[in-house]
Every structure is written in C-alpha cells, then in structure tokens.
Design a protein around this motif. Structure first.
Motif, PDB file in Angstrom:
ATOM      1  N   THR A   1      80.143  -8.366  19.838  1.00 27.39           N
ATOM      2  CA  THR A   1      80.870  -8.126  21.082  1.00 27.39           C
ATOM      3  C   THR A   1      80.027  -8.554  22.278  1.00 27.39           C
ATOM      4  O   THR A   1      78.807  -8.591  22.221  1.00 27.39           O
ATOM      5  N   ASP A   2      80.719  -8.857  23.369  1.00 25.97           N
ATOM      6  CA  ASP A   2      80.002  -9.201  24.591  1.00 25.97           C
ATOM      7  C   ASP A   2      79.721  -7.932  25.389  1.00 25.97           C
ATOM      8  O   ASP A   2      79.983  -6.823  24.929  1.00 25.97           O
ATOM      9  N   ASP A   3      79.198  -8.082  26.598  1.00 24.04           N
ATOM     10  CA  ASP A   3      78.820  -6.923  27.417  1.00 24.04           C
ATOM     11  C   ASP A   3      80.003  -6.034  27.775  1.00 24.04           C
ATOM     12  O   ASP A   3      79.854  -4.844  27.985  1.00 24.04           O
ATOM     13  N   SER A   4      81.213  -6.609  27.821  1.00 25.30           N
ATOM     14  CA  SER A   4      82.394  -5.810  28.164  1.00 25.30           C
ATOM     15  C   SER A   4      83.022  -5.155  26.936  1.00 25.30           C
ATOM     16  O   SER A   4      84.005  -4.427  27.050  1.00 25.30           O
ATOM     17  N   GLY A   5      82.469  -5.425  25.747  1.00 22.16           N
ATOM     18  CA  GLY A   5      83.002  -4.833  24.527  1.00 22.16           C
ATOM     19  C   GLY A   5      84.037  -5.692  23.827  1.00 22.16           C
ATOM     20  O   GLY A   5      84.549  -5.326  22.779  1.00 22.16           O
ATOM     21  N   GLU A   6      84.334  -6.858  24.397  1.00 23.82           N
ATOM     22  CA  GLU A   6      85.293  -7.771  23.771  1.00 23.82           C
ATOM     23  C   GLU A   6      84.608  -8.537  22.640  1.00 23.82           C
ATOM     24  O   GLU A   6      83.431  -8.882  22.732  1.00 23.82           O
ATOM     25  N   VAL A   7      85.343  -8.801  21.580  1.00 20.83           N
ATOM     26  CA  VAL A   7      84.786  -9.568  20.468  1.00 20.83           C
ATOM     27  C   VAL A   7      84.597 -11.006  20.929  1.00 20.83           C
ATOM     28  O   VAL A   7      85.502 -11.618  21.474  1.00 20.83           O
ATOM     29  N   ARG A   8      83.398 -11.499  20.728  1.00 17.88           N
ATOM     30  CA  ARG A   8      83.096 -12.869  21.126  1.00 17.88           C
ATOM     31  C   ARG A   8      83.564 -13.830  20.044  1.00 17.88           C
ATOM     32  O   ARG A   8      83.919 -13.429  18.943  1.00 17.88           O
ATOM     33  N   GLU A   9      83.572 -15.124  20.349  1.00 15.78           N
ATOM     34  CA  GLU A   9      83.945 -16.129  19.363  1.00 15.78           C
ATOM     35  C   GLU A   9      82.933 -16.114  18.232  1.00 15.78           C
ATOM     36  O   GLU A   9      81.722 -16.090  18.456  1.00 15.78           O
ATOM     37  N   LEU A  10      83.432 -16.105  16.999  1.00 15.09           N
ATOM     38  CA  LEU A  10      82.553 -16.061  15.843  1.00 15.09           C
ATOM     39  C   LEU A  10      81.967 -17.441  15.568  1.00 15.09           C
ATOM     40  O   LEU A  10      82.634 -18.455  15.732  1.00 15.09           O
ATOM     41  N   THR A  11      80.726 -17.443  15.130  1.00 16.28           N
ATOM     42  CA  THR A  11      80.038 -18.689  14.793  1.00 16.28           C
ATOM     43  C   THR A  11      80.024 -18.855  13.273  1.00 16.28           C
ATOM     44  O   THR A  11      80.349 -17.926  12.525  1.00 16.28           O
ATOM     45  N   ALA A  12      79.607 -20.017  12.823  1.00 19.57           N
ATOM     46  CA  ALA A  12      79.466 -20.258  11.388  1.00 19.57           C
ATOM     47  C   ALA A  12      78.443 -19.299  10.792  1.00 19.57           C
ATOM     48  O   ALA A  12      78.604 -18.824   9.668  1.00 19.57           O
ATOM     49  N   GLU A  13      77.428 -18.970  11.562  1.00 16.38           N
ATOM     50  CA  GLU A  13      76.407 -18.015  11.102  1.00 16.38           C
ATOM     51  C   GLU A  13      77.019 -16.631  10.905  1.00 16.38           C
ATOM     52  O   GLU A  13      76.722 -15.941   9.931  1.00 16.38           O
ATOM     53  N   ASP A  14      77.887 -16.207  11.841  1.00 16.28           N
ATOM     54  CA  ASP A  14      78.577 -14.924  11.707  1.00 16.28           C
ATOM     55  C   ASP A  14      79.403 -14.898  10.422  1.00 16.28           C
ATOM     56  O   ASP A  14      79.366 -13.935   9.655  1.00 16.28           O
ATOM     57  N   MET A  15      80.166 -15.979  10.203  1.00 14.48           N
ATOM     58  CA  MET A  15      81.049 -16.044   9.046  1.00 14.48           C
ATOM     59  C   MET A  15      80.244 -16.019   7.742  1.00 14.48           C
ATOM     60  O   MET A  15      80.652 -15.399   6.772  1.00 14.48           O
ATOM     61  N   ALA A  16      79.094 -16.679   7.743  1.00 13.16           N
ATOM     62  CA  ALA A  16      78.258 -16.716   6.544  1.00 13.16           C
ATOM     63  C   ALA A  16      77.710 -15.336   6.206  1.00 13.16           C
ATOM     64  O   ALA A  16      77.444 -15.035   5.041  1.00 13.16           O
ATOM     65  N   ALA A  17      77.564 -14.474   7.212  1.00 14.68           N
ATOM     66  CA  ALA A  17      77.022 -13.138   6.986  1.00 14.68           C
ATOM     67  C   ALA A  17      78.077 -12.151   6.480  1.00 14.68           C
ATOM     68  O   ALA A  17      77.734 -11.066   6.010  1.00 14.68           O
ATOM     69  N   PHE A  18      79.362 -12.515   6.538  1.00 13.54           N
ATOM     70  CA  PHE A  18      80.411 -11.616   6.061  1.00 13.54           C
ATOM     71  C   PHE A  18      80.289 -11.431   4.559  1.00 13.54           C
ATOM     72  O   PHE A  18      79.879 -12.327   3.831  1.00 13.54           O
ATOM     73  N   ARG A  19      80.650 -10.238   4.101  1.00 18.12           N
ATOM     74  CA  ARG A  19      80.617  -9.929   2.679  1.00 18.12           C
ATOM     75  C   ARG A  19      82.034  -9.655   2.197  1.00 18.12           C
ATOM     76  O   ARG A  19      82.890  -9.230   2.976  1.00 18.12           O
ATOM     77  N   PRO A  20      82.318  -9.849   0.927  1.00 18.09           N
ATOM     78  CA  PRO A  20      83.649  -9.568   0.400  1.00 18.09           C
ATOM     79  C   PRO A  20      84.021  -8.093   0.592  1.00 18.09           C
ATOM     80  O   PRO A  20      83.154  -7.214   0.541  1.00 18.09           O
ATOM     81  N   ILE A  21      85.309  -7.848   0.798  1.00 21.07           N
ATOM     82  CA  ILE A  21      85.764  -6.474   1.041  1.00 21.07           C
ATOM     83  C   ILE A  21      85.409  -5.558  -0.122  1.00 21.07           C
ATOM     84  O   ILE A  21      85.149  -4.378   0.064  1.00 21.07           O
ATOM     85  N   GLY A  22      85.379  -6.097  -1.336  1.00 20.05           N
ATOM     86  CA  GLY A  22      85.032  -5.289  -2.501  1.00 20.05           C
ATOM     87  C   GLY A  22      83.628  -4.733  -2.441  1.00 20.05           C
ATOM     88  O   GLY A  22      83.360  -3.666  -2.973  1.00 20.05           O
ATOM     89  N   GLU A  23      82.733  -5.433  -1.756  1.00 18.51           N
ATOM     90  CA  GLU A  23      81.354  -4.949  -1.582  1.00 18.51           C
ATOM     91  C   GLU A  23      81.276  -3.923  -0.467  1.00 18.51           C
ATOM     92  O   GLU A  23      80.538  -2.951  -0.560  1.00 18.51           O
ATOM     93  N   VAL A  24      82.021  -4.140   0.597  1.00 14.31           N
ATOM     94  CA  VAL A  24      81.921  -3.301   1.783  1.00 14.31           C
ATOM     95  C   VAL A  24      82.785  -2.050   1.657  1.00 14.31           C
ATOM     96  O   VAL A  24      82.331  -0.946   1.953  1.00 14.31           O
ATOM     97  N   LEU A  25      84.017  -2.214   1.230  1.00 14.32           N
ATOM     98  CA  LEU A  25      84.960  -1.103   1.092  1.00 14.32           C
ATOM     99  C   LEU A  25      85.677  -1.184  -0.255  1.00 14.32           C
ATOM    100  O   LEU A  25      86.848  -1.564  -0.333  1.00 14.32           O
ATOM    101  N   PRO A  26      85.002  -0.825  -1.334  1.00 11.66           N
ATOM    102  CA  PRO A  26      85.595  -0.989  -2.661  1.00 11.66           C
ATOM    103  C   PRO A  26      86.898  -0.211  -2.852  1.00 11.66           C
ATOM    104  O   PRO A  26      87.808  -0.691  -3.511  1.00 11.66           O
ATOM    105  N   ALA A  27      87.003   0.967  -2.264  1.00 14.80           N
ATOM    106  CA  ALA A  27      88.236   1.752  -2.417  1.00 14.80           C
ATOM    107  C   ALA A  27      89.414   1.027  -1.777  1.00 14.80           C
ATOM    108  O   ALA A  27      90.516   0.993  -2.337  1.00 14.80           O
ATOM    109  N   LEU A  28      89.211   0.445  -0.611  1.00 17.35           N
ATOM    110  CA  LEU A  28      90.272  -0.296   0.061  1.00 17.35           C
ATOM    111  C   LEU A  28      90.621  -1.558  -0.713  1.00 17.35           C
ATOM    112  O   LEU A  28      91.788  -1.927  -0.830  1.00 17.35           O
ATOM    113  N   ALA A  29      89.629  -2.203  -1.280  1.00 16.40           N
ATOM    114  CA  ALA A  29      89.862  -3.428  -2.045  1.00 16.40           C
ATOM    115  C   ALA A  29      90.769  -3.152  -3.244  1.00 16.40           C
ATOM    116  O   ALA A  29      91.582  -3.996  -3.610  1.00 16.40           O
ATOM    117  N   GLN A  30      90.668  -1.966  -3.821  1.00 13.84           N
ATOM    118  CA  GLN A  30      91.527  -1.616  -4.955  1.00 13.84           C
ATOM    119  C   GLN A  30      92.967  -1.393  -4.511  1.00 13.84           C
ATOM    120  O   GLN A  30      93.895  -1.642  -5.265  1.00 13.84           O
TER     121      GLN A  30
END
Length: 95
Positions: A12-41
C-alpha cells in the motif's frame, strides 16, 4: 501473522491505497492452499471446458445498441447473444 501484516503494508502507499503490483510482488505470492488451506478446500475449481460453447470475435456495433445492452447491467453480452439467437430463430421460421 506479523509477517503477513508487513507484506500487506508493503503493498500500500502512504494513503493506504493498494499500489500497482510489480513482477517481484507477484513472484512472492504463494498458493492459497499454503496460506489458507481451509479456504482452499471450500473453493471449488471449475473443471476444464470440454468444448468451447462460444467463439471470441471482434464486432462493430452502433453505439445505440451497445449503450442499450450495457445499461441493463452485468451480463449484457449474454443478453445481446440471446437477442441475436431470437432473431435467428424468427428468421429461420420465415425462410
């Protein structure tokens, strides 16, 4: 959990708005099954489409037609498709 909060704040930026995602941001994302396994089911994945039912094309329509269907809200393209199918059905009978 503190690590997750830091990651969210980093996106997020200083105002709390989500900034434009970069390729680096996207590479750091993990599959939902790793982050929230109950929701993934709970989330059901759509199966592979057996045969395409629609064809993607480019078509030029009058602004009057496009505005009419867009004003009807979400799903306007499906309603336009149905209107065209009705036209075909009516004209096949006449021929």
């Amino acid at each position: 959990m503190n690590d997750n909060i830091t990651r969210v704040e980093h996106l997020t930026d200083d105002s709390g708005e989500v900034r434009e995602l970069t390729a680096e941001d996207m590479a750091a994302f993990r599959p939902i099954g790793e982050v929230l396994p109950a929701l993934a089911q709970i989330i059901q994945k759509r199966g592979k489409q057996k045969a395409p039912t629609k064809e993607r094309i480019t078509i030029r329509l009058s602004s009057e037609v496009v505005e009419y269907f867009r004003e009807s809200g979400e799903g306007w393209q499906t309603r336009l498709d149905e209107a065209l199918k009705g036209y075909i059905a009516d004209h096949r009978k006449a021929a």
